[in-house]
Motif scaffolding. Sequence first.
Motif, PDB file in Angstrom:
ATOM      1  N   ARG A   1     -26.226  17.290 -25.657  1.00 33.38           N
ATOM      2  CA  ARG A   1     -26.954  17.139 -27.062  1.00 33.38           C
ATOM      3  C   ARG A   1     -27.163  18.481 -27.617  1.00 33.38           C
ATOM      4  NH1 ARG A   1     -31.518  12.819 -27.446  1.00 33.38           N
ATOM      5  NH2 ARG A   1     -30.372  11.966 -29.245  1.00 33.38           N
ATOM      6  N   ARG A   2     -27.553  19.767 -27.027  1.00 34.37           N
ATOM      7  CA  ARG A   2     -27.993  20.877 -27.582  1.00 34.37           C
ATOM      8  C   ARG A   2     -26.726  21.516 -28.088  1.00 34.37           C
ATOM      9  NH1 ARG A   2     -27.620  21.233 -22.235  1.00 34.37           N
ATOM     10  NH2 ARG A   2     -26.309  23.182 -21.388  1.00 34.37           N
TER      11      ARG A   2
ATOM     12  N   TRP B   1     -24.758  19.339 -32.044  1.00 35.28           N
ATOM     13  CA  TRP B   1     -25.118  19.345 -33.420  1.00 35.28           C
ATOM     14  C   TRP B   1     -24.527  20.581 -34.150  1.00 35.28           C
ATOM     15  CZ3 TRP B   1     -26.336  15.603 -36.737  1.00 35.28           C
ATOM     16  CH2 TRP B   1     -26.885  14.298 -36.202  1.00 35.28           C
TER      17      TRP B   1
ATOM     18  N   ALA C   1     -21.770  13.164 -35.161  1.00 40.95           N
ATOM     19  CA  ALA C   1     -22.861  13.883 -33.946  1.00 40.95           C
ATOM     20  C   ALA C   1     -24.021  12.832 -33.973  1.00 40.95           C
ATOM     21  CB  ALA C   1     -23.382  14.981 -34.685  1.00 40.95           C
TER      22      ALA C   1
ATOM     23  N   SER D   1     -25.412  11.589 -30.684  1.00 39.41           N
ATOM     24  CA  SER D   1     -26.674  11.860 -30.126  1.00 39.41           C
ATOM     25  C   SER D   1     -27.488  10.512 -29.785  1.00 39.41           C
ATOM     26  CB  SER D   1     -27.378  12.783 -30.958  1.00 39.41           C
ATOM     27  OG  SER D   1     -27.787  12.045 -32.074  1.00 39.41           O
ATOM     28  N   ARG D   2     -27.380   9.456 -30.723  1.00 44.40           N
ATOM     29  CA  ARG D   2     -28.195   8.203 -30.509  1.00 44.40           C
ATOM     30  C   ARG D   2     -27.540   7.245 -29.338  1.00 44.40           C
ATOM     31  NH1 ARG D   2     -29.905   6.114 -36.461  1.00 44.40           N
ATOM     32  NH2 ARG D   2     -31.407   8.191 -36.819  1.00 44.40           N
TER      33      ARG D   2
ATOM     34  N   PRO E   1     -25.439   8.358 -26.190  1.00 49.87           N
ATOM     35  CA  PRO E   1     -24.864   9.302 -25.426  1.00 49.87           C
ATOM     36  C   PRO E   1     -23.587   8.887 -24.623  1.00 49.87           C
ATOM     37  CG  PRO E   1     -27.298   9.484 -25.191  1.00 49.87           C
ATOM     38  CD  PRO E   1     -26.913   8.211 -25.926  1.00 49.87           C
TER      39      PRO E   1
ATOM     40  N   HIS F   1     -18.286  11.151 -28.939  1.00 51.77           N
ATOM     41  CA  HIS F   1     -18.175  12.429 -28.307  1.00 51.77           C
ATOM     42  C   HIS F   1     -16.697  12.975 -28.398  1.00 51.77           C
ATOM     43  CE1 HIS F   1     -22.162  12.881 -26.469  1.00 51.77           C
ATOM     44  NE2 HIS F   1     -21.903  11.413 -26.472  1.00 51.77           N
TER      45      HIS F   1
END
Length: 170
Positions: free
Chosen positions: A4-5, A8, A71, A75-76, A78, A84
Amino acid sequence: MIPRRILWWVPALLALHDAEEALAMPRVLPRLLPALRAYAPHALSPLLAGMTVPIFLSALAVVTLVPFMLALRASRHPKARWAHWSLALVQAVVALNVVSHLVSAAMLRGYTPGLATAISVNLPFSLFFFRRAWRDAWFSRGALCSMVPAALILHGPGLLGLFALAQLVM
C-alpha cells in the motif's frame, strides 16, 4: 501484491510527468508535429494531421486518471490481483515511455515534453519498483514478464487508439 505504501506512488509520479507534458505541449506541439510526420510511418499521417493540443490533453487526462482508479481499487481491495497487476502494468508502460522520451530527444536533438520527469523521476522509480517487485515476489515471474509485451501494446497501438478516439469525440 504491491504494498500500500508504494502503490499510490505509481499514479502520483505519472501525474507529475503528465503535468510536465501538459504544460509544455501547447508550446511545443506545433514544432513537434512536422518532425513526427517526418519519422512516422505513412499510415499514421491522418492521425498526426488531426492532432491538436486539446486532443492531446484529452488523451493525457485519461492516461492520468485511470491509474488513480486502479490504485483506489487496489488499496480498497488488496486481494484484487487484477488491479495490482494492472497498476504494475501502468508502471511498465511508464518505464517504456522513458525509453521513448530518450529516443525522441535524440532524434529531435533536444527537449520533448516530459523528458525532464521521465529521466529524473520515472526512470529511478521504475527501477526501484520492478527491482522490489522481483525481489519481494509481488507477482509470479510469468506475470511480471507478461508486462513487457502488454506494455508494448499499450504504449504503441493502445496510445494511438486513444488519440484516434479523442479525435472522434472532439
